[in-house]
Design an enzyme around this catalytic site. Sequence first.
Site, mmCIF file in Angstrom:
data_model
loop_
_atom_site.group_PDB
_atom_site.id
_atom_site.type_symbol
_atom_site.label_atom_id
_atom_site.label_comp_id
_atom_site.label_asym_id
_atom_site.label_seq_id
_atom_site.Cartn_x
_atom_site.Cartn_y
_atom_site.Cartn_z
ATOM 1 N N HIS A 104 1.028 -53.824 -0.233
ATOM 2 C CA HIS A 104 0.119 -53.324 0.783
ATOM 3 C C HIS A 104 0.878 -52.485 1.804
ATOM 4 O O HIS A 104 2.105 -52.475 1.824
ATOM 5 C CB HIS A 104 -0.591 -54.482 1.501
ATOM 6 C CG HIS A 104 -1.662 -55.130 0.685
ATOM 7 N ND1 HIS A 104 -1.392 -56.087 -0.285
ATOM 8 C CD2 HIS A 104 -3.011 -54.964 0.673
ATOM 9 C CE1 HIS A 104 -2.523 -56.473 -0.845
ATOM 10 N NE2 HIS A 104 -3.515 -55.818 -0.287
ATOM 11 N N LYS A 146 -0.298 -54.658 7.297
ATOM 12 C CA LYS A 146 -1.073 -55.836 6.895
ATOM 13 C C LYS A 146 -0.439 -57.083 7.508
ATOM 14 O O LYS A 146 0.768 -57.290 7.419
ATOM 15 C CB LYS A 146 -1.119 -55.961 5.370
ATOM 16 C CG LYS A 146 -2.023 -57.097 4.901
ATOM 17 C CD LYS A 146 -2.266 -57.033 3.397
ATOM 18 C CE LYS A 146 -3.111 -58.203 2.922
ATOM 19 N NZ LYS A 146 -4.438 -58.246 3.572
#
Length: 263
Positions: free
Chosen positions: A152, A156
């Site tokens: 990600h 995040k």
Amino acid sequence: MSKIKVIVHGALGKMGQTVVAAVFNEPDMELVGAVDINAHCESLLLPNGNSIPLSANIALLADTQRPDIVVDFSTAKAMRALAQAVLSRGIKLVSGTTGLNQDDLSLVENLAKENHTGALIAANFAVGALVMIHFAKIAAKYFDYAEIIEEHHQFKIDAPSGTALATANAMLESRGKAFLAPEQNANVQESRGLKMDGISIHSVRMPGIVARQEVLLGNSGQTLSLKHDAISRDCYMPGVILAIREIGKQNGLVIGLEKLLGL
């Protein structure tokens, strides 16, 4: 037929902005408000030049705008107050916030039951990711070794991702027992990621990535790889729109969009 009135919670974040644009473009939906902890003005401009009320106070906006549904992409920390404010008023809740614990889920479930309303909490709204998890559940019965690599963007806030944890739990439930841990040198243990009943989950955080997950399954002499790439946040919007339409038919807590997809 009346339109579904929607408030977006976490509206100024990247996912929130994408949800605002998606809901705005649906002819059977009406954006009636936006909530964000970083709201520093009283209105949010829409693509057609009109504006909707913007506030940091979900309770206030819920009382004045009277939405049918609140869509939430914020933080686990904000979730408890949000659930209390929304569900206690009989408003439906759709949330993609991850990092929730069992106490958070129990709170949402109890509030939904007590107030005769519905809530959906989903770790992932990308249909392709849910199909990947479905395939991983099937494959888990036939392989003894498994690992998950999830990637990600650097901002995040949770690791491993909610999708990775949901994938591992689904695989273990389908298999009915732990996966085998491969034999390896004891010196490499610290680099093997989070362990879940034999599954090693590895997290990557890097600029340039939206979301990517690969499930690797293996037996002697063979491997199977299942991979899903989210190229942009737009991939989540069909699932969010589906959830908005379908949660109106639900009572109580639904965990996972796959329940509404029949997977």
